[in-house]
Design a protein around this motif. Sequence first.
Motif, PDB file in Angstrom:
ATOM      1  N   SER A 244       0.759  -1.085  -0.128  1.00  0.00           N
ATOM      2  CA  SER A 244      -0.019   0.019  -0.014  1.00  0.00           C
ATOM      3  C   SER A 244       0.940   1.178  -0.207  1.00  0.00           C
ATOM      4  O   SER A 244       2.045   1.201   0.541  1.00  0.00           O
TER       5      SER A 244
ATOM      6  N   HIS B 215      -4.023   7.166   6.797  1.00  0.00           N
ATOM      7  CA  HIS B 215      -2.797   6.252   7.060  1.00  0.00           C
ATOM      8  C   HIS B 215      -2.960   5.534   8.484  1.00  0.00           C
ATOM      9  O   HIS B 215      -2.775   4.348   8.508  1.00  0.00           O
TER      10      HIS B 215
ATOM     11  N   LEU C   2      -4.406   1.709   8.370  1.00  0.00           N
ATOM     12  CA  LEU C   2      -3.458   0.814   7.920  1.00  0.00           C
ATOM     13  C   LEU C   2      -2.385   0.471   8.998  1.00  0.00           C
ATOM     14  O   LEU C   2      -2.124  -0.608   9.263  1.00  0.00           O
ATOM     15  N   TYR C   3      -1.982   1.650   9.789  1.00  0.00           N
ATOM     16  CA  TYR C   3      -1.236   1.411  10.844  1.00  0.00           C
ATOM     17  C   TYR C   3      -1.892   0.888  11.718  1.00  0.00           C
ATOM     18  O   TYR C   3      -0.923  -0.245  12.366  1.00  0.00           O
TER      19      TYR C   3
ATOM     20  N   VAL D 212      -0.443  -2.839   8.769  1.00  0.00           N
ATOM     21  CA  VAL D 212      -0.280  -3.021   7.350  1.00  0.00           C
ATOM     22  C   VAL D 212       0.753  -1.852   6.851  1.00  0.00           C
ATOM     23  O   VAL D 212       0.311  -0.621   7.076  1.00  0.00           O
TER      24      VAL D 212
ATOM     25  N   CYS E 169       2.654   0.838   4.984  1.00  0.00           N
ATOM     26  CA  CYS E 169       2.186   1.803   4.017  1.00  0.00           C
ATOM     27  C   CYS E 169       3.524   2.675   3.445  1.00  0.00           C
ATOM     28  O   CYS E 169       3.862   3.573   4.360  1.00  0.00           O
TER      29      CYS E 169
ATOM     30  N   ARG F  72     -11.905   3.268   9.417  1.00  0.00           N
ATOM     31  CA  ARG F  72     -11.215   1.917   9.631  1.00  0.00           C
ATOM     32  C   ARG F  72     -11.832   0.803   8.801  1.00  0.00           C
ATOM     33  O   ARG F  72     -11.320   0.186   8.021  1.00  0.00           O
TER      34      ARG F  72
ATOM     35  N   LEU G  46     -11.743   1.646   4.917  1.00  0.00           N
ATOM     36  CA  LEU G  46     -10.113   1.492   4.516  1.00  0.00           C
ATOM     37  C   LEU G  46     -10.080  -0.201   4.455  1.00  0.00           C
ATOM     38  O   LEU G  46      -9.369  -0.604   3.403  1.00  0.00           O
ATOM     39  N   ASP G  47     -10.648  -1.190   5.600  1.00  0.00           N
ATOM     40  CA  ASP G  47     -10.342  -2.450   5.598  1.00  0.00           C
ATOM     41  C   ASP G  47     -11.242  -2.963   4.338  1.00  0.00           C
ATOM     42  O   ASP G  47     -10.630  -3.968   3.529  1.00  0.00           O
TER      43      ASP G  47
ATOM     44  N   ARG H  51      -8.947  -2.009   1.263  1.00  0.00           N
ATOM     45  CA  ARG H  51      -7.662  -3.099   1.290  1.00  0.00           C
ATOM     46  C   ARG H  51      -8.050  -4.497   0.855  1.00  0.00           C
ATOM     47  O   ARG H  51      -7.129  -4.895   0.053  1.00  0.00           O
TER      48      ARG H  51
ATOM     49  N   VAL I 146      -4.603  -6.547  -0.498  1.00  0.00           N
ATOM     50  CA  VAL I 146      -3.870  -6.387   0.650  1.00  0.00           C
ATOM     51  C   VAL I 146      -3.730  -7.093   1.848  1.00  0.00           C
ATOM     52  O   VAL I 146      -4.826  -7.117   2.614  1.00  0.00           O
TER      53      VAL I 146
ATOM     54  N   ALA J 248      -3.015  -8.342   5.929  1.00  0.00           N
ATOM     55  CA  ALA J 248      -2.923  -7.890   7.157  1.00  0.00           C
ATOM     56  C   ALA J 248      -2.649  -9.033   8.185  1.00  0.00           C
ATOM     57  O   ALA J 248      -3.336  -9.891   8.077  1.00  0.00           O
TER      58      ALA J 248
END
Length: 651
Positions: free
Chosen positions: A420, A452, A455-456, A460, A462, A603, A606-607, A610, A615, A617
Amino acid sequence: MYGQGTFEDGQRQPAVGTARLAHFYDRLDSIAYGGDYNPEQWGPETHAEDAELMRAAGVNLTTVGIFSWAKSEPAPGAYDFGWLDAHLDRLADAGVAVCLATMTASPPPWLARLHPETLPVMADGTRLHPGSRQHWCPSSPVFRQYAVRLVEQLAKRYADHPALALWHIGNEFGCHISRHCHCEVSTAAFRRWLRARYGTLDALNSAWSTDFWSQRYGDWEEIHTPRTAPSFRNPTQRLDYLRFSSDELLDCYRAEKAVLDAVTPGIPVTTNFVPLAPTLDLFKWAREMDVVSYDSYPDPHDPDSVHEAAFGYDVMRGLRDGQPWLLMEHAPGAVNWRTRNGRKPRGRMRLDSWQAVAHGADSALFFQWRQSRGGAEKFHSAMVPHGGRETRMFREVTELGTELADHPALLGSVPERAESALLLDWPNWWALEQDAHPSADAAMLDAAHAHHRPLYDASVPCDVVPVDRDWSPYKLLLVPNLYSVTQETADRLSAYVAAGGTLLMSYFSGITDEYDRVHLGGYPGPFRELLGLSVEEFDPLPEGGTLRFGGGGEGTLWSEELTLEGAAPILTYADGRPAVTRNAHGAGHAWYLGTRPDPVTMRAVLDRARLDAGVRAPEVPLGVQVRTRITSDGRRVRIRLDHREGTVTVG
């Protein structure tokens, strides 16, 4: 070889870095550990103790001379380096390498007395004076002449010194004077910069939209820096001034680097960037550096500061496309410049240091080695505090030095390429935060953190990448608030998605070109087809205002009236209007956020994006991050950071 590693699929990552970085790595046997050393503040007895304590703490690199111009040139042309000779010799004998500064960050008082024209002038005409630091005009040829002359003396004297591992130009460029010089010298330099950019006044007038408010220029001499004015200043003039300011400081850096390259061609060169700020175009600067260096000061009182530090580290890693970088400064404990300066509890210094290493740092350096007795930073913590060796802080410093030395394979290892990436562009940052916009809540760093963070939290990785990077290695590309965008970049983003990429873009994107002129034909300009929608109107929310989503959660800060032109709604407001959409484009998909979802909903969005991109995790609890670095022999070193318990495991 430095800069190579093996991925799980057996493919080699291309070599990164510069050939002369080998000189730096040859001087070290593990992650660089130490900090700013200012022996000029102390006497011989303290110097002897410093050598002993550095050995005990496992120090293998110190930065010397950052603010030593006045001591090394007490009068014009009267150089005195005898004091520095003794310190570098002692450090070499102790096996400590030196990052030697060019000393030009803070000129001596005599330069301002003899040449007051070197002092910077603010937008309202106020001239800044000595008594602090960075009191120099970046465009001043007189300042540059004296600075380059000093650098030449340093380079010739220490070119072959056994302690010298790295050159450090200036210090924290743009920290104080990035936008503060509006003197006549700077004004003339700004005009020259504009001539080079536009060529003709007609081109400038078109780019600046000067027919608005009767601002059309008929002579270059009519143009000034954006000084204090009765109302809103021309937005493109301000935008170009920010570009110019970054370039002028970069020219100061280049002038010193040219001397170092000529006299010491085998010694790598760096300078330290301040914590992320809209000052310098760091992607442009990084091309001029052998290795990127960064100063990081997360606030112990702020629970979000751990994530904000991680984002800054991901930017540093992205500046030179994955090359390891240097943490040039962080604090063992409290700093001195916040309103309330919290201490770091036991274990936090260790966790902060390992977090930087996990995100690609090849050093854990502090400001500073020994805590100053006087001056403005006397309450800034140091590796050796006022209480000396019999303190918790020095014991922790020693423990950390031993621990870092136990993992020598990490030095020069390459951070694993992420799947990502987040797109960041400094000119867009500058344009986005101009005044006279629909809302002041559209702020770049805030938006970047919000995108960001999910993902953090999912651990994950990035990368942070510029608009001119090849995005094809990434499955997912996050694009927060790309307000100012060229047609070329818009076309490349469209091609990225068409080729199978997944893109997530947020509101107020595709609005203006690189001259801050609106893309006509309806918002979001060049992204309408890619996103499968149009924006009828902006509807920014009042302070603290929210809009409920139909399935729970809420939008914050901003909203837009969206008309779907092929996109499917993913989230709708309670009244049924689309808020978050997804559009098929070629072989990929483009997501669009017409608002800022609350953190829990963000979240979830984005999940989904992703997973849409494929992508992965890791299965770790919230508060735990795992990062991997790849050693020169292909070994994968996994670093696990547990911010819940303050623990680190490496293996």
